[in-house]
Design a protein around this motif. Sequence first.
Motif, PDB file in Angstrom:
ATOM      1  N   SER A 174     -62.443  55.272 -33.941  1.00 51.47           N
ATOM      2  CA  SER A 174     -63.775  54.887 -34.399  1.00 51.47           C
ATOM      3  C   SER A 174     -64.160  55.729 -35.606  1.00 51.47           C
ATOM      4  N   ILE A 175     -64.952  55.131 -36.498  1.00 54.30           N
ATOM      5  CA  ILE A 175     -65.512  55.810 -37.663  1.00 54.30           C
ATOM      6  C   ILE A 175     -67.027  55.767 -37.527  1.00 54.30           C
ATOM      7  N   THR A 176     -67.673  56.904 -37.777  1.00 57.89           N
ATOM      8  CA  THR A 176     -69.128  56.987 -37.686  1.00 57.89           C
ATOM      9  C   THR A 176     -69.689  57.513 -38.994  1.00 57.89           C
ATOM     10  N   ALA A 207     -56.794  47.543 -39.737  1.00 58.14           N
ATOM     11  CA  ALA A 207     -58.153  47.008 -39.701  1.00 58.14           C
ATOM     12  C   ALA A 207     -59.121  48.174 -39.768  1.00 58.14           C
ATOM     13  N   MET A 208     -60.104  48.077 -40.665  1.00 56.31           N
ATOM     14  CA  MET A 208     -61.112  49.129 -40.774  1.00 56.31           C
ATOM     15  C   MET A 208     -62.333  48.566 -41.478  1.00 56.31           C
ATOM     16  N   PRO A 209     -63.503  49.174 -41.277  1.00 52.69           N
ATOM     17  CA  PRO A 209     -64.687  48.726 -42.015  1.00 52.69           C
ATOM     18  C   PRO A 209     -64.572  49.104 -43.483  1.00 52.69           C
ATOM     19  N   GLY A 210     -65.091  48.250 -44.347  1.00 57.11           N
ATOM     20  CA  GLY A 210     -65.111  48.551 -45.771  1.00 57.11           C
ATOM     21  C   GLY A 210     -66.429  49.123 -46.230  1.00 57.11           C
ATOM     22  N   GLU A 216     -74.239  54.085 -38.372  1.00 61.82           N
ATOM     23  CA  GLU A 216     -73.419  53.065 -37.713  1.00 61.82           C
ATOM     24  C   GLU A 216     -72.046  53.616 -37.336  1.00 61.82           C
ATOM     25  N   SER A 217     -71.496  53.100 -36.233  1.00 65.27           N
ATOM     26  CA  SER A 217     -70.117  53.366 -35.828  1.00 65.27           C
ATOM     27  C   SER A 217     -69.354  52.053 -35.784  1.00 65.27           C
ATOM     28  N   ALA A 218     -68.062  52.113 -36.085  1.00 66.18           N
ATOM     29  CA  ALA A 218     -67.237  50.902 -36.096  1.00 66.18           C
ATOM     30  C   ALA A 218     -65.808  51.274 -35.727  1.00 66.18           C
ATOM     31  N   PRO A 219     -65.062  50.338 -35.131  1.00 63.85           N
ATOM     32  CA  PRO A 219     -63.676  50.622 -34.759  1.00 63.85           C
ATOM     33  C   PRO A 219     -62.730  50.478 -35.945  1.00 63.85           C
ATOM     34  N   SER A 297     -57.841  46.681 -28.933  1.00 59.98           N
ATOM     35  CA  SER A 297     -57.200  46.366 -30.207  1.00 59.98           C
ATOM     36  C   SER A 297     -58.247  45.883 -31.199  1.00 59.98           C
ATOM     37  N   VAL A 298     -57.889  46.013 -32.471  1.00 60.38           N
ATOM     38  CA  VAL A 298     -58.773  45.598 -33.561  1.00 60.38           C
ATOM     39  C   VAL A 298     -57.936  44.862 -34.596  1.00 60.38           C
TER      40      VAL A 298
END
Length: 459
Positions: A174-176, A207-210, A216-219, A297-298
Amino acid sequence: MKRACVSLMILILLMPSACSPALEPDTTPTSTPSLQPSATPTPSPSPSPSPTPPPDVEFTDLRLLPDKQVGDWRVIGLITNRSASPMIDPRVAITLMSNDGAPLVTETVPIIFAHLAPGESSPFRAVFPSVGLASDIRVALHSNHEGSIQRAALEVDILNTGRTSRGSVAILGSITNPGNDPVSITALALTAQDSSRRALGVALPYAMPGSMRGGESAPFLALLEIDAGASSYAAYVDAVAARGILDPQPISLDGSPRLKLDSQDHPIAIGSLKNVSDNAYLASLTLTISYQNEWVSVSQIDTPIPLGPGEKRAFSMTEFPGMDAILQDAAWSLEDLHLDVRIDPTLVGSEVTQAIPVELEILSYERIGTFTFIRGTVTNPYTHRVYNATVMTSLRYDWGYLMTAAWVVAAETLSTGESADFVLAIPIPANSTPRYAEFDTWAAAVQNPADGSPPMQLP
């Protein structure tokens, strides 16, 4: 009167002889000195501007590792900016050396980060196929641009790992964004380490948020190509402050996405997007499958061509790396899984040129296993080159219910009149009846505004 006095004073200053007594000529004899040639002064040379010194960098954790085939090599390492200025788009030159110290081959590669602030480090890697016997490496900074960086700090957590069917390792995390402002993420890398903290490989994102909002947190999911038995991972994120986020968001989901299984129990994520704005935008999605409230999975979908104003576009995804390994000991069913689709926030200034249709010819439909394949050609009918020529299809029942969808980029570029073949694989969910459904297939591309005026169709 004041104006007249001022004028008078100016006249006196400009013509002093007009009011001065007449000078009598001087009759005193004078001797004429002999004239000597005057020495022309030699101008001192202007100092030439000193070239900008190359930035001070440090290379550490350099490893020369065998790759999958004999004679193939992987090089990994870490570069640290030891200078006082940011580095933009740095590239490194990597040379493989023979046993006797002779250079074998040199490759110039970009480091993983596009921005490297003073004191920051970034991994880099390169692959050297069919080199033969190599024993050492030499690394040097090849090029770099100057610029400024408005760095954003993010937090990264590693949650789970699983081996994929292709032999790589899927790393789930996860990225925060702990700050209040939006950020843009340009790169993510994980360095796999052994128990002595030696680098074993570099995992890059699948896969990652751009982009992310504040708080916010995202996988994310990264793939390590070779399972080297890593005991830990070090995370590196290249993130910068974003100008802002559009509100309301131009791209949204058109209904709730669904998770289906094919006849071999492989997951298929199905959904639809819609553009509710007056401009064309690209979209990036992360699709996360959860089991008992834990991510397993993502995957990621990036639209190759923008959605026009009011456009709806169906999508599907079948690749979820590492899921089978993470769930191998769980007795799960479709009802136990949950699908979440996150659309990256659209940043201010992200509008793009609207897509234009290209010619499409369908040659055949064929059902093989869990997929239906459409084969055909696309042709550029315009007077300008087009980019990302994409074939899209959706399969719907008579009453409009979406069964499945897919798209494929047939050609990254097409010159005027040029054609390209394509094969579009459409996943078919189990227990569906395609014979009662209808295909809606079309093709489009984008034009680079730098190519000039809007494209015109060929006569």
